[in-house]
Motif scaffolding. Structure first.
Motif, PDB file in Angstrom:
ATOM      1  N   ILE A 617       0.862  -1.191   0.000  1.00 23.52           N
ATOM      2  CA  ILE A 617       0.000   0.000   0.000  1.00 23.52           C
ATOM      3  C   ILE A 617       0.891   1.231   0.000  1.00 23.52           C
ATOM      4  O   ILE A 617       1.819   1.342   0.810  1.00 23.52           O
ATOM      5  N   ASP A 618       0.606   2.153  -0.927  1.00 20.61           N
ATOM      6  CA  ASP A 618       1.267   3.452  -0.939  1.00 20.61           C
ATOM      7  C   ASP A 618       0.206   4.525  -0.747  1.00 20.61           C
ATOM      8  O   ASP A 618      -0.821   4.522  -1.423  1.00 20.61           O
ATOM      9  N   THR A 619       0.455   5.445   0.165  1.00 27.45           N
ATOM     10  CA  THR A 619      -0.464   6.559   0.400  1.00 27.45           C
ATOM     11  C   THR A 619       0.249   7.866   0.072  1.00 27.45           C
ATOM     12  O   THR A 619       1.426   7.881  -0.281  1.00 27.45           O
ATOM     13  N   LYS A 620      -0.478   8.984   0.229  1.00 20.70           N
ATOM     14  CA  LYS A 620       0.125  10.283  -0.037  1.00 20.70           C
ATOM     15  C   LYS A 620       1.029  10.738   1.105  1.00 20.70           C
ATOM     16  O   LYS A 620       1.727  11.744   0.978  1.00 20.70           O
ATOM     17  N   GLU A 621       1.035   9.982   2.203  1.00 19.13           N
ATOM     18  CA  GLU A 621       1.846  10.358   3.361  1.00 19.13           C
ATOM     19  C   GLU A 621       3.327  10.179   3.060  1.00 19.13           C
ATOM     20  O   GLU A 621       3.720   9.353   2.224  1.00 19.13           O
ATOM     21  N   LEU A 622       4.158  10.943   3.750  1.00 15.58           N
ATOM     22  CA  LEU A 622       5.601  10.822   3.578  1.00 15.58           C
ATOM     23  C   LEU A 622       6.085   9.526   4.195  1.00 15.58           C
ATOM     24  O   LEU A 622       5.529   9.041   5.179  1.00 15.58           O
ATOM     25  N   ALA A 624       9.331   7.060   5.828  1.00 11.22           N
ATOM     26  CA  ALA A 624      10.205   7.270   6.984  1.00 11.22           C
ATOM     27  C   ALA A 624      11.342   8.237   6.674  1.00 11.22           C
ATOM     28  O   ALA A 624      11.882   8.888   7.575  1.00 11.22           O
ATOM     29  N   GLY A 625      11.712   8.353   5.404  1.00 16.00           N
ATOM     30  CA  GLY A 625      12.799   9.247   5.036  1.00 16.00           C
ATOM     31  C   GLY A 625      12.348  10.652   4.688  1.00 16.00           C
ATOM     32  O   GLY A 625      13.144  11.466   4.229  1.00 16.00           O
ATOM     33  N   GLY A 626      11.043  10.930   4.872  1.00 15.29           N
ATOM     34  CA  GLY A 626      10.520  12.251   4.580  1.00 15.29           C
ATOM     35  C   GLY A 626      10.220  12.491   3.117  1.00 15.29           C
ATOM     36  O   GLY A 626      10.064  13.630   2.685  1.00 15.29           O
ATOM     37  N   ASN A 627      10.123  11.410   2.338  1.00 11.67           N
ATOM     38  CA  ASN A 627       9.853  11.513   0.914  1.00 11.67           C
ATOM     39  C   ASN A 627       8.485  10.941   0.594  1.00 11.67           C
ATOM     40  O   ASN A 627       7.953  10.107   1.325  1.00 11.67           O
ATOM     41  N   ASN A 628       7.929  11.402  -0.544  1.00  9.18           N
ATOM     42  CA  ASN A 628       6.701  10.786  -1.029  1.00  9.18           C
ATOM     43  C   ASN A 628       7.003   9.393  -1.575  1.00  9.18           C
ATOM     44  O   ASN A 628       8.114   9.123  -2.028  1.00  9.18           O
ATOM     45  N   SER A 629       5.995   8.510  -1.542  1.00  9.12           N
ATOM     46  CA  SER A 629       6.154   7.191  -2.145  1.00  9.12           C
ATOM     47  C   SER A 629       6.530   7.352  -3.608  1.00  9.12           C
ATOM     48  O   SER A 629       6.067   8.257  -4.291  1.00  9.12           O
ATOM     49  N   SER A 630       7.407   6.472  -4.087  1.00 13.09           N
ATOM     50  CA  SER A 630       7.862   6.575  -5.473  1.00 13.09           C
ATOM     51  C   SER A 630       6.735   6.357  -6.471  1.00 13.09           C
ATOM     52  O   SER A 630       6.841   6.765  -7.616  1.00 13.09           O
ATOM     53  N   SER A 631       5.660   5.711  -6.051  1.00 11.89           N
ATOM     54  CA  SER A 631       4.582   5.401  -6.993  1.00 11.89           C
ATOM     55  C   SER A 631       3.388   6.346  -6.845  1.00 11.89           C
ATOM     56  O   SER A 631       2.496   6.328  -7.674  1.00 11.89           O
ATOM     57  N   LEU A 632       3.358   7.148  -5.826  1.00 13.91           N
ATOM     58  CA  LEU A 632       2.198   7.999  -5.590  1.00 13.91           C
ATOM     59  C   LEU A 632       2.661   9.332  -4.998  1.00 13.91           C
ATOM     60  O   LEU A 632       3.176   9.389  -3.885  1.00 13.91           O
ATOM     61  N   GLY A 633       2.469  10.400  -5.761  1.00 17.42           N
ATOM     62  CA  GLY A 633       2.830  11.719  -5.266  1.00 17.42           C
ATOM     63  C   GLY A 633       1.588  12.580  -5.101  1.00 17.42           C
ATOM     64  O   GLY A 633       0.698  12.554  -5.953  1.00 17.42           O
TER      65      GLY A 633
END
Length: 946
Positions: A617-622, A624-633
């Protein structure tokens, strides 16, 4: 007079109504010494044989269970065939009351003279039985006590048991307690031993052992035969011999029904069978079969160890476990059984399978290998099973396999994970099949293929084993997955070589699928675009806190609303191993819900495992490294501020909608007042509707189907691509049918009328989409059909089943379409892509913009992972400087429509190769290619369109 028969069939026979148990004979004085209980290695075979023969109804005792005296008497009586007994309830032993579970058996054995207790009026039924006690009871039951009494107990009985081979494979000493494993083996020996009988010779009588008259034959009507299986329902050992008939085998010249056994697979073997035959039966039915490998000289060679260059018609050359080259001579008159069917040994091709094995048998111990059994497996990876057509489709485009149970000309056997299954409905997508077909051929690429037209027998071995893991190292022959080194199959190498799958990346996560030899056959990328996609989260529900089950209701990008179950552990925003539910603040349930436990409605990326459970699951939340998910921005909200222009699909002066953009249409937001947690109030915006049981107002659409010129939409924008192109967004207060530019093309195979689950008359469409079969109904509430020129010519649904409508083509077999469905799966919107009746009308059609387009033309060439298409017949004749379009091929679904047969099937790159030369434009095969950003997503090949 036959004493043994009189004893077994005489006065005291009883109906066994107790659970089968094991035990012994008359107790010796004192208690047997304590011993270490060990496992009997023959336990499983003995237990299975007793059940197969019908001697015991239940063999569920654990093999190391120590058996009591009462138990053993019950099992012995059942195995001896004592049935139906009426006697009074007189108590024989003080410790065996009439209500005892062993009472009937003990009373019968006492009346038959098999037991007499310990001499003090007690039997001690719960005391462990020793081998000496069990042996005495067995010898008496078979009638041989007349010889054993001379030497006395226990020596005379034990010696007699040894002479009768009653102790074969019984692994305990005379004074040891007997375990269930030993008892089952002892009973196998007892029922197969000749009975001692009292016969009349003139005016005298004598005891005589008559060969073949056993407990099995006299009281179960089961008989034993040994010999070579010379024919089955498919073939005969000699290519000139006659088949045995459906569900039959022949041993020497006698026919037998195979019953529930797998006897047919032992064609050519020397076997031992037990068959049942009543006085009314003309043919016996096999209950149990065993190949007599101890009676045959045997050499088994794995296909991978065969050296083709050294193998001839007379010699099989192979490498042994020490990599030494060995040779075995085959008799010039040897019988060849190739994948279950007799063949003439006329080519060394038959002795050199790529996958499988070769078995050389000296069936009569003459010194010559007179039977050659070859198993040649061809690998299939199941993409779909069609229960209506009885077909199995391959993930990589091999010929479909048809296994119709009603087709008397074809036989088959299917085994899945070691268990027989009745038919193809027992198979599932991603099952790896090792298929041995009776007829094969070699294609132009030198690859063995199944000859479906000629094969009359199939042996299918299916495995479901797979492993999800990370690759750390790999070479040509092995992959290291999660630290374990696995061999790869030859089929895996072929898939890599032909670009049907791509070489894996180190450190990437894949699902690895294995064959029955535990070799990797194929890999499945767990990326979002291939295993799931994007969806709008409608609901989250924890079924219980006991089993930690979390359900998600998702509006998928196809427009379908689906309920998913989360895997126990999920990769959430890049973090692996997050528990679905554990009551903590870091589990999946908490991440997807608000403080009240309701779903935070949003777009998510997701993928599923082979069980259909969500694993990523990828959400819009950052993360652990403070980045957006690579598949969902996530970009942010655009709240009724920017105007939409339909002419160029721009939004304001900054954004443009990508031609493949997906819009999730949800109800409008409203402002509500809630407690702020500090005694005051605050206002928030929430989405109307969308509760777990209320999802009717949600849909998915393309930009053109949702927005009108000058609209100022309320958007939640997610993925923004090149040139500020919006690719993914939520739009509030709008609805649409669920077709977007991402929708794959489909090929229609059949259209018919049907009645749906609600009792409504509907029009049902069958076909293939994305390389897999589909069945959808046109919406009974109405639908639109859009022609390539943008018109919608159909006044109502009735014209669909007509042959024509005012000269306008209607939906028919072979048409290529795109369609969108509503939340219940009904087709609401149809768009023509290629009309099978007039395909040239769509030549070089660009109906979805630059990003996604479907073109119709002739394939000029297919090479190095690319397809070259031409549209002008004049260009097709040029060797150089031709006008053409080149598309990148990956693991692309290919579908083939046959105009003569009006059928659609999966195809492969090999099919493309066979149709690639279009220089002769009069006979050139045409095809439709659907591409996105230059990469082919689907191909439809048209053949026999005259």
């Amino acid at each position: 007079m036959k004493i043994a028969k009189k004893l077994l069939a005489g006065v005291l026979v009883f109906m066994m109504s107790v659970s089968p148990v094991a035990f012994a004979e008359e107790a010796a004085e004192g208690v047997a010494p304590v011993q270490e209980v060990t496992e009997n290695s023959n336990y499983t075979a003995a237990a299975e044989k007793l059940q197969a023969l019908g001697v015991l109804k239940n063999t569920s005792l654990q093999q190391t269970t120590v058996v009591g005296r009462g138990q053993f008497v019950s099992l012995l009586c059942e195995a001896m065939g004592y049935t139906t007994l009426g006697h009074d309830n007189k108590q024989i032993f003080n410790d065996v009351p009439p209500a005892s579970v062993y009472s009937d058996a003990i009373r019968a054995a006492y009346d038959m003279g098999i037991i007499n207790g310990t001499g003090d009026g007690y039997f001690y039924p719960d005391r462990a039985v020793t081998l000496n006690e069990a042996v005495k009871m067995a010898v008496v039951a078979l009638g041989y006590d007349v010889y054993a009494r001379e030497a006395g107990y226990p020596v005379g009985y034990f010696n007699q048991a040894q002479k009768l081979n009653l102790l074969d494979r019984v692994d305990c000493a005379p004074n040891d307690f007997v375990t269930a494993g030993d008892v089952y083996q002892l009973l196998v020996n007892i029922v197969d031993t000749d009975l001692l009988q009292l016969v009349e010779v003139g005016d005298k009588t004598k005891y005589q052992r008559i060969e073949g008259e056993t407990v099995l034959s006299e009281h179960f009507q089961i008989y034993k035969v040994e010999g070579q299986i010379t024919a089955n329902s498919v073939s005969a050992v000699s290519a000139l011999g006659s088949k045995a008939g459906r569900d039959k085998i022949m041993i020497d010249s006698t026919l037998y029904n195979v019953g529930e056994t797998n006897a047919e697979i032992y064609l050519g073997y020397n076997v031992e069978i037990y068959y049942y035959k009543s006085k009314d039966d003309t043919v016996g039915t096999i209950r149990y079969i065993r190949p007599r490998m101890e009676r045959m000289e045997c050499v088994e060679v794995d296909a991978r160890d065969i050296e083709p260059g050294e193998t001839t018609l007379k010699t099989l050359a192979f490498y042994d476990e020490n990599e030494n080259l060995k040779r075995k001579t085959v008799s010039p008159t040897a019988d060849l059984i190739y994948n279950g069917v007799a063949r003439s040994l006329n080519s060394k091709f038959l002795l050199t399978p790529e996958n499988g094995k070769v078995l050389l048998l000296d069936s009569d111990n003459s010194g010559d290998y007179d039977v050659v059994l070859v198993t040649s497996y061809i690998m299939y990876v199941v993409s779909a099973v069609n229960a209506d057509r009885f077909t199995i489709s391959d993930m990589y485009g091999q010929n479909q396999i048809m296994l119709d149970p009603q087709d008397s000309s074809v036989t088959y056997r299917i085994e899945r994970d070691g268990k027989l299954v009745k038919d193809i409905t027992g198979l599932s997508q991603w099952d790896v099949l090792s298929v041995a077909a009776s007829s094969e051929y070699v294609d132009d690429e030198g690859i063995r293929r199944i000859d479906s037209a000629k094969s009359i027998h199939y042996d299918v071995v299916a495995t479901t084993y797979n492993e999800i893991g990370v690759i750390s190292t790999y070479d040509e022959d092995t992959l290291t997955v999660n630290g374990t080194v696995y061999n790869v199959s030859e089929y895996y190498k072929y898939l890599i070589k032909t670009n049907k799958i791509y070489e894996p990346n180190l450190g990437a996560i894949y699902t690895f699928h294995f064959n029955s030899d535990h070799e990797i056959v194929t890999i499945d990328d767990e990326g979002l675009e291939t295993a799931g996609g994007y969806g709008y989260l409608l609901g989250v529900d924890a079924k219980s806190t006991i089993d930690s089950t979390v359900r998600l209701k998702i509006l998928e990008s196809t427009g379908k609303i689906t309920e998913f179950v989360c895997n126990d552990k999920v990769t959430l925003d890049g973090q692996r191993g997050v528990k679905a539910f554990d009551g903590s603040k870091s589990d999946v349930f908490t991440a997807l819900t608000d403080n009240s436990g309701k779903a935070v409605k949003q777009i998510i990326g997701y993928s599923t495992n082979n069980d259909g459970k969500i694993k990523v699951i990828d959400t819009k939340e950052l993360d652990a490294g403070g980045n957006n998910s690579s598949s969902l921005g996530y970009y942010g909200e655009l709240k009724n501020t920017l105007g939409y222009k339909s002419s160029d699909k721009t939004l304001g002066d900054r954004f443009v909608f990508d031609s493949t953009a997906v819009l999730f249409c949800v109800p409008a937001k409203e402002t509500v007042e809630i407690d702020d947690g500090n005694g005051g109030k605050t206002t928030v915006e929430v989405t109307e509707g969308g509760a777990w049981d209320n999802d009717k107002n949600f849909s998915v659409g393309s930009v053109s189907s949702v927005l009108s010129n000058d609209d100022k939409p309320y958007l939640d924008v997610y993925n923004v691509g090149r040139s500020n192109a919006i690719e993914l967004a939520v739009i509030y207060g709008k609805t649409s049918a669920s077709m977007t530019a991402n929708t794959y093309i489909s090929v229609i195979e059949k259209i018919t009328t049907a009645v749906n689950a609600n009792g409504e008359n509907v029009i049902r469409v069958y076909g293939m989409k994305d390389g897999a079969a589909f069945t959808n109904d046109l919406s009974p509430d109405g639908f639109t059909i859009k022609m390539y020129d943008g018109t919608n010519p159909y006044p109502d649904a009735s014209v669909i089943l007509n042959n024509s409508y005012n000269g306008t083509p209607v939906l028919e077999t072979g048409d290529v379409i795109r369609f969108g469905t509503d939340s219940e799966g009904y087709i609401k919107e149809v768009e023509f892509v290629v009309d099978a009746s007039n395909p040239e009308a769509y030549q070089n059609l660009n109906n979805h913009g630059v990003a996604s387009r479907t073109v119709y033309g002739m394939l000029y060439d297919c090479y190095n992972g690319f397809a070259e298409l031409v549209f002008d017949p004049n260009e097709a004749e040029k060797d150089t400087d031709r006008e053409s379009y080149v598309y990148a091929l990956k693991s692309v679904p290919i579908m083939l429509y046959d105009g003569n047969k009006e059928t659609v099937r999966t195809a492969s790159v090999a099919d493309l190769t066979s149709y690639r030369d279009c220089r002769d434009t009069t006979t050139a095969t045409k095809m439709a290619i659907n591409a996105r950003y230059g990469e082919v997503r689907s191909i439809v090949i048209y053949t026999n369109m005259d």
